[in-house]
Design a protein around this motif. Structure first.
Motif, short mmCIF file in Angstrom:
data_model
loop_
_atom_site.label_atom_id
_atom_site.label_comp_id
_atom_site.label_asym_id
_atom_site.label_seq_id
_atom_site.Cartn_x
_atom_site.Cartn_y
_atom_site.Cartn_z
N ALA A 66 0.85 -1.20 0.00
CA ALA A 66 0.00 0.00 0.00
C ALA A 66 0.88 1.24 0.00
CB ALA A 66 -0.89 0.01 1.24
N ALA A 67 0.58 2.18 -0.86
CA ALA A 67 1.32 3.44 -0.89
C ALA A 67 0.93 4.26 0.33
CB ALA A 67 1.01 4.20 -2.17
N LEU A 68 1.92 4.70 1.06
CA LEU A 68 1.67 5.42 2.30
C LEU A 68 1.65 6.92 2.04
CD1 LEU A 68 1.30 5.14 5.37
CD2 LEU A 68 3.77 5.34 5.61
N ASP A 69 0.54 7.57 2.36
CA ASP A 69 0.42 9.01 2.19
C ASP A 69 1.37 9.71 3.16
OD1 ASP A 69 -1.25 11.63 3.29
OD2 ASP A 69 -1.33 11.34 1.12
N GLU A 70 1.96 10.83 2.72
CA GLU A 70 2.96 11.53 3.54
C GLU A 70 2.34 12.05 4.83
OE1 GLU A 70 6.74 12.53 4.45
OE2 GLU A 70 6.05 11.42 2.69
N ASN A 71 1.10 12.51 4.76
CA ASN A 71 0.44 12.97 5.98
C ASN A 71 0.21 11.82 6.95
OD1 ASN A 71 0.42 15.54 5.04
ND2 ASN A 71 -1.76 15.66 4.63
N ASP A 72 -0.14 10.63 6.42
CA ASP A 72 -0.30 9.46 7.30
C ASP A 72 1.02 9.12 7.98
OD1 ASP A 72 -2.94 9.27 6.57
OD2 ASP A 72 -2.58 7.78 4.98
N ARG A 73 2.11 9.25 7.24
CA ARG A 73 3.42 8.97 7.82
C ARG A 73 3.73 9.97 8.94
NH1 ARG A 73 7.57 6.31 5.29
NH2 ARG A 73 6.52 6.56 3.29
N THR A 74 3.39 11.23 8.72
CA THR A 74 3.63 12.25 9.74
C THR A 74 2.80 11.98 10.99
OG1 THR A 74 4.18 13.92 8.10
CG2 THR A 74 3.45 14.71 10.26
N LEU A 75 1.50 11.69 10.79
CA LEU A 75 0.61 11.47 11.92
C LEU A 75 0.99 10.22 12.70
CD1 LEU A 75 -2.80 12.45 10.31
CD2 LEU A 75 -1.45 13.77 11.95
N ALA A 76 1.61 9.25 12.02
CA ALA A 76 2.03 8.03 12.70
C ALA A 76 3.05 8.34 13.80
CB ALA A 76 2.63 7.04 11.70
N LEU A 77 3.86 9.38 13.62
CA LEU A 77 4.82 9.77 14.66
C LEU A 77 4.11 10.15 15.95
CD1 LEU A 77 7.22 12.09 12.59
CD2 LEU A 77 7.71 9.78 13.36
N PHE A 78 2.97 10.84 15.79
CA PHE A 78 2.27 11.36 16.96
C PHE A 78 1.36 10.31 17.60
CE2 PHE A 78 3.49 14.92 14.35
CZ PHE A 78 4.00 15.81 15.28
N ASP A 79 1.24 9.15 16.98
CA ASP A 79 0.48 8.04 17.57
C ASP A 79 1.34 7.20 18.51
OD1 ASP A 79 -1.97 8.57 16.44
OD2 ASP A 79 -1.51 7.48 14.60
N MET A 80 2.63 7.52 18.58
CA MET A 80 3.56 6.74 19.40
C MET A 80 4.02 7.58 20.58
SD MET A 80 5.81 5.02 16.35
CE MET A 80 4.98 4.32 14.91
N PRO A 81 3.43 7.38 21.77
CA PRO A 81 3.79 8.19 22.94
C PRO A 81 5.28 8.14 23.27
CG PRO A 81 1.80 6.92 23.37
CD PRO A 81 2.34 6.44 22.05
N ALA A 82 5.95 7.00 22.97
CA ALA A 82 7.38 6.89 23.28
C ALA A 82 8.20 7.88 22.46
CB ALA A 82 7.86 5.46 23.02
N LEU A 83 7.74 8.18 21.23
CA LEU A 83 8.46 9.15 20.39
C LEU A 83 8.16 10.58 20.82
CD1 LEU A 83 8.04 7.62 16.81
CD2 LEU A 83 10.02 7.47 18.32
N VAL A 84 6.94 10.82 21.26
CA VAL A 84 6.55 12.18 21.65
C VAL A 84 7.11 12.55 23.03
CG1 VAL A 84 4.58 13.71 22.08
CG2 VAL A 84 4.45 12.00 20.26
N ALA A 85 7.28 11.54 23.90
CA ALA A 85 7.65 11.78 25.30
C ALA A 85 8.91 12.63 25.48
CB ALA A 85 7.81 10.45 26.04
N PRO A 86 10.00 12.42 24.71
CA PRO A 86 11.20 13.26 24.93
C PRO A 86 10.97 14.75 24.67
CG PRO A 86 11.75 11.29 23.66
CD PRO A 86 10.26 11.36 23.73
N HIS A 87 9.91 15.09 23.95
CA HIS A 87 9.63 16.49 23.60
C HIS A 87 8.46 17.05 24.41
CE1 HIS A 87 12.28 15.50 20.30
NE2 HIS A 87 11.48 14.51 19.99
#
Length: 794
Positions: free
Chosen positions: A59-80
Motif C-alpha cells: 500500500a502506498a503510504l500518504d505523507e500525511n499518514d506517515r507524519t501522523l504516525a509519529l504522533f500516535d507513538m507516545p514513546a516518540l513524543v515523550a522526549p519532547h
C-alpha cells in the motif's frame, strides 16, 4: 486512491504499466518494475511476493499518514513533552512552510481553540512551535498535528532526520518557482513592451492578439504554479475564517490574470499578464531571502545542541567502556582524546590539553587546561588527553541550559510583534476596503482603468514588509549576539538597555574571580576543647564541602571529617553535629580585614577557629567599569560579604556607592528604590542570592561562571568567563533598535506614500509589484546588516 506498484509499492500514476503473471496482470509504476515482475515469475521465484508480505500489493503510504504516525507513538513524543509546575505539559514541535508573522498568528489562534491546548507560541526564526497542553492526554499531539496539516503547514518532532530533507526539498521547490517566475516575467514583459509601444496599425490586429495570447500562455504557469503558495495560504486561511497576508496577494493575482483574460475575450486592449508574472517573481525573491535568513538563524542555534557527542568512553574498574552520553552521572570519569568533544560539564581529573571553547564562547583561540580546571560541555580537545570528572548530566550541562534559554528568547514576543499580530487582520481588511473604494472612485471615468488602479492598490498594500520588520530584526540580533559570545535570553531586556540609568553589581564571582584562597587561620579555642586543631580543620572542611557559596571552595583541598551528621546549610553558613557536639561555621564581620573575609568555626556557640580568605579582582574589572561610567551610567556595588571587604574593593573602582552584608531581599529592595528614583537599572550578578534582584531589574546580566539559578533569572548571559563583553551590550542594543526602527519606518513610509498614489491612479500594476517587492527586500537586507556587527572588548 492511486494504485500501488506490485513490485516496489510506489504510486503508478494515472497510466500504470502492466506486467503479465500466471495470476493475471499486475500494475507497475515503470517499465523496469514491470520487467522485474515478469522475470521473477519466469524464474519460478514468485514465492518472493508471498514471503515479502501477506497483503499482496504494497500500500502506498500518504505523507500525511506517515507524519501522523509519529504522533500516535507516545514513546516518540515523550522526549519532547515535559511536565510543568503549573500542572500542564510543555510540548515542542518543528514546523515547516512558515512564511511570515501572520502565519505564526494564524497557527496560534487555531491551536488555542483546541480543547486541552492552553497556550501556543510560534517562533518564526527557528520555525518551532511551543505549546502548553493538558497532562496525560496522549491523543492531543495527534489532534494538534492534524490541525496544522489542514492549515497547510508541515509538522514533525524536533530531531526528525526527515525535517532537514524536507527543508532542502522546500528550498529547491522555492528556487524552481523563482526561476520559472523570473523567466516567465521577462518573456511576458517583452511581449507587453511591444504592445505598450502601440506599433501595430488596425490591419495588423492579429499580431496584437497573438502577443496577448502568448503572454497568457507564459503567465498562466507563473501565476498558478509559481504563485501556488499564495493561493494555498489564502485558501487555508479562508477555510479557518481568518484573513491572512496571502489573501490580498491571491486576489490581486486572480484579478490580474482573470481580468486580462476577460478583457482579451471582449476585444479590449488592457491586459496585465506581465504585471501578474512580475508580481509573483518579486514576491518569491523576497520570500527566498526571508527563508534564507530563517534557516541561517535556525542553524546558528542548532549548532549548540549538535555540539555534544552521542557516545563517550567511561573509565570503569580501570577499564574503558563505551556508553551513551545520556548514561553519564556526576562523578563518572570520562576519557577524552584529541578531537573529542566534551559531553558534560566537568573538572579535569588527570592529564592536560588544549581545549577550544569556540562553540560556547565564540573565542577562536584554544586554552590550556590542566588538573583542577573546569571544562564546559561543547568544548573540543584539540591536543592532548584528559580524564574528565563529570559534575553533572547532559541535561544539566551548560549547553543544555543555553539551548533552553535560546528557546525562551525565541518564544518571547517583543511588544511590536504582538501588536502587529493583533492588527494584521484589520490591516488586510482595510486594504480590501480601500481597493473597493478605489474601484468606485474611477469607475465613471473608465471601468478598465478603475480595475487597473484597484489592482495596483491591492499589490501595493501587501503587508509583507510591515509584518517582517520586527521579527527579522530580532532574529538577526539573537543570531549575531550568540556568535559573539552573548546569549540574549530576553529580547525585550536587550532593547531596554539604552533606557538604563545605573548598574548594580554583585561582588564575589562577578567583579572578583570568586576563587577564594585560605590565607590564614587562628586557633581561638579555649584549652577545655578536647579536639585537636587538625580535627577542627577537618570539621570545617566537612561543613563547607556541600555549601554552594564560593567561600566554601577554599576548603576543598582539606581532608573532611566523615563523622559529622545532621549537616544543615543556610545563607549564613553551615552547621552540624559530631558526637553530640554542635559545630557551626559562619561569617565573623568583627574580625574581617580590609582585603579579606573572616569565617568563624564555633563549638557549641564558643569560638574555635578563625579563617581569613582572600579573593582576587578580575583583571578586566577596572577597564569594564570605566567604560560603563563614561557612558553616563551610575555604578554601585551590593554584596553579602563583610562591609570592610566591600569598602576596600570599592575604593579601587569607579563606584559611587557600595553596600555590604546585604541579603537577597535587601538587594532587590535597593534595586527597586534606585529604579524609582533614577530610572531603569541593570543588575549584574552570578549567585543564588542575586536571583531576586536579577528578576527585579529592567535588564539582568549573568557572567559565564554564574549559578544555574542566576542564569535562569538573567535576561542576558555572557558565554565567556569574563566581563569584557559587558560594555558592548549597549552598542548591540542600540544597533538592534536602530535596525528595527529603520525597518518599521521604511515599511510605514512606503505605505503612506504609495497607497494615496495608487488610489489616485498614478501607479501601474507592474510598478506596484516592483515597489511592494522592493519594500520587502529592503526590510530583509537591512536586517541582514546585523550580521556584520562585532562586539568590542576591553
Amino acid at each position: 486512491m492511486s494504485t500501488a506498484c506490485w513490485h516496489c509499492g510506489e504510486d503508478t500514476g494515472s497510466t500504470p504499466f502492466t506486467a503479465r503473471t500466471p495470476d493475471g496482470l499486475r500494475n507497475a509504476c515503470c517499465a523496469g518494475c514491470a520487467a522485474a515482475v515478469e522475470m521473477i515469475h519466469r524464474m519460478g521465484l514468485s514465492d518472493y511476493y508471498q514471503l515479502r508480505t501477506e497483503n499482496a500489493p504494497l500500500a502506498a503510504l500518504d505523507e500525511n499518514d506517515r507524519t501522523l504516525a509519529l504522533f500516535d507513538m507516545p514513546a516518540l513524543v515523550a522526549p519532547h513533552r515535559r511536565p510543568q509546575a503549573n500542572g500542564h505539559d510543555a510540548l515542542r514541535l518543528q514546523l515547516g512552510s512558515l512564511r511570515c508573522a501572520a502565519c505564526c498568528w494564524l497557527i496560534e489562534q487555531m491551536l488555542t481553540d483546541l480543547p486541552g491546548v492552553h497556550e501556543a507560541r510560534v517562533n518564526l526564526a527557528t520555525m518551532q512551535l511551543s505549546l502548553e497542553i493538558d497532562q496525560g492526554d496522549l491523543a492531543l499531539p495527534r489532534q494538534i498535528a492534524e490541525r496544522l496539516l489542514r492549515l497547510g503547514y508541515s509538522v514533525t518532532l524536533p530531531g526528525d532526520p526527515r525535517y532537514e530533507r524536507d527543508l532542502q526539498k522546500e528550498k529547491r521547490r522555492l528556487l524552481g518557482r523563482v526561476m520559472l517566475a523570473g523567466l516567465g516575467a521577462m518573456q511576458a514583459m517583452m511581449y507587453s513592451f511591444v504592445l505598450y509601444l502601440n506599433v501595430f496599425d488596425p490591419s495588423e490586429a492579429i499580431y496584437e492578439s497573438m502577443l496577448r495570447l502568448t503572454s497568457l500562455l507564459i503567465a498562466t504557469p507563473v501565476v498558478f504554479y509559481a504563485g501556488w503558495p499564495f493561493f494555498s495560504g489564502a485558501w487555508h486561511g479562508l477555510k479557518q475564517r481568518q484573513l491572512t497576508m496571502d489573501l490580498p496577494i491571491a486576489i490581486a493575482l486572480l484579478l490580474a490574470w482573470g481580468g486580462s483574460l476577460v478583457n482579451m475575450a471582449l476585444g479590449g486592449s488592457h491586459v496585465y499578464f506581465d504585471s501578474a508574472a512580475m508580481f509573483v517573481f518579486f514576491l518569491l525573491i523576497s520570500r527566498a531571502l526571508e527563508q534564507r535568513q530563517q534557516h541561517r538563524v535556525r542553524r546558528a542555534w542548532q549548532r549548540l545542541q549538535d555540539a555534544l557527542p552521542q557516545v563517550v568512553q567511561r573509565l570503569r574498574h580501570a577499564e574503558p567502556e563505551w556508553i551513551s552520553v545520556q548514561e553519564i552521572q556526576p562523578g563518572d570519569i570520562l576519557l577524552l582524546a584529541q578531537g573529542d568533544t566534551v559531553p558534560v560539564d566537568g573538572i579535569v581529573h588527570e592529564g592536560e590539553g588544549d581545549i577550544s571553547e569556540a562553540a560556547i564562547t565564540g573565542e577562536p583561540l584554544p586554552a590550556r587546561r590542566v588538573v583542577g580546571d573546569t571544562l564546559p560541555a561543547g568544548g573540543k580537545v584539540l591536543e592532548g588527553r584528559v580524564q574528565l570528572r563529570a559534575t553533572g548530566t547532559v541535561d544539566s550541562s551548560l549547553v543544555a541550559q543555553i539551548a533552553e534559554q535560546v528557546s525562551r528568547a525565541a518564544e518571547e514576543r517583543v511588544t511590536v510583534v504582538r501588536d502587529w499580530q493583533r492588527v494584521a487582520p484589520l490591516f488586510i481588511g482595510a486594504s480590501l476596503l480601500l481597493a473597493v473604494v478605489t474601484l468606485a472612485i474611477h469607475w465613471e471615468d473608465s471601468p478598465a482603468l478603475a480595475f487597473e488602479h484597484m489592482l495596483a492598490l491591492l499589490v501595493i498594500t501587501c503587508p509583507c514588509a510591515l509584518a517582517l520588520a520586527v521579527p527579522l530584526g530580532v532574529s538577526a540580533t539573537l543570531s549575531t549576539a550568540l556568535r559573539e559570545g552573548i546569549l540574549v535570553a530576553s529580547p525585550k531586556q536587550l532593547l531596554a538597555l539604552n533606557q538604563v540609568r545605573g548598574v548594580l553589581f554583585d561582588k564575589t564571582g562577578t567583579l572578583t574571580l570568586g576563587d577564594f584562597q585560605l590565607t590564614e587561620f587562628l586557633d581561638a579555642a579555649s584549652p577545655a576543647h578536647p579536639e585537636s586543631l587538625t580535627q577542627r580543620l577537618a570539621i570545617a572542611a566537612a561543613l563547607e564541602s556541600d555549601h554552594p557559596h564560593p567561600l566554601a571552595r577554599a576548603f576543598d583541598g582539606m581532608a573532611a571529617d566523615q563523622a559529622l551528621t545532621d549537616v544543615r546549610i543556610s545563607r549564613e553558613g553551615a552547621e552540624g553535629k559530631r558526637q553530640g557536639v554542635h559545630w557551626r561555621i559562619s561569617g565573623d564581620p568583627a574580625y574581617a580585614r580590609p582585603d579579606s573575609t573572616c569565617l568563624l568555626l564555633s563549638r557549641n556557640g564558643e569560638p574555635s577557629v578563625r579563617f581569613w580568605l582572600t579573593d582576587q579582582l578580575r583583571p578586566e574589572t577596572t577597564a569594564v567599569l570605566e567604560r560603563l561610567r563614561r557612558r553616563g551610567l551610575t555604578l554601585r556595588l551590593a554584596s553579602g560579604d563583610a562591609r570592610s571587604a566591600v569598602e576596600s574593593l570599592a575604593r579601587q573602582l569607579p563606584l559611587v556607592e557600595a553596600r555590604g552584608q546585604m541579603t537577597p531581599t535587601d538587594k532587590a529592595a535597593w534595586l527597586a528604590q534606585l529604579a524609582q528614583a533614577e530610572g531603569p537599572q541593570m543588575m549584574v550578578g552570578d549567585g543564588i542570592n542575586d536571583a531576586p534582584a536579577l528578576l527585579k531589574a529592567a535588564v539582568s546580566v549573568a557572567p559565564a561562571s554564574a549559578t544555574s539559578l542566576a542564569r535562569r533569572a538573567a535576561g542576558l548571559y555572557l558565554l565567556d568567563d569574563n566581563l569584557r563583553r559587558l560594555p558592548a551590550l549597549p552598542d548591540l542594543a542600540a544597533r538592534s533598535r536602530q535596525l528595527i526602527h529603520q525597518n518599521l519606518f521604511w515599511a510605514v513610509l512606503y505605505n503612506v506614500i504609495a497607497v494615496p498614489l495608487a488610489m489616485a491612479g498614478f501607479v501601474t500594476p507592474w510598478a506596484a509589484a516592483l515597489g511592494m517587492a522592493a519594500s520587502s527586500l529592503v526590510v530583509t537586507l537591512n536586517a541582514n546588516r546585523m550580521n556584520r556587527w562585532k562586539a568590542s572588548s576591553c
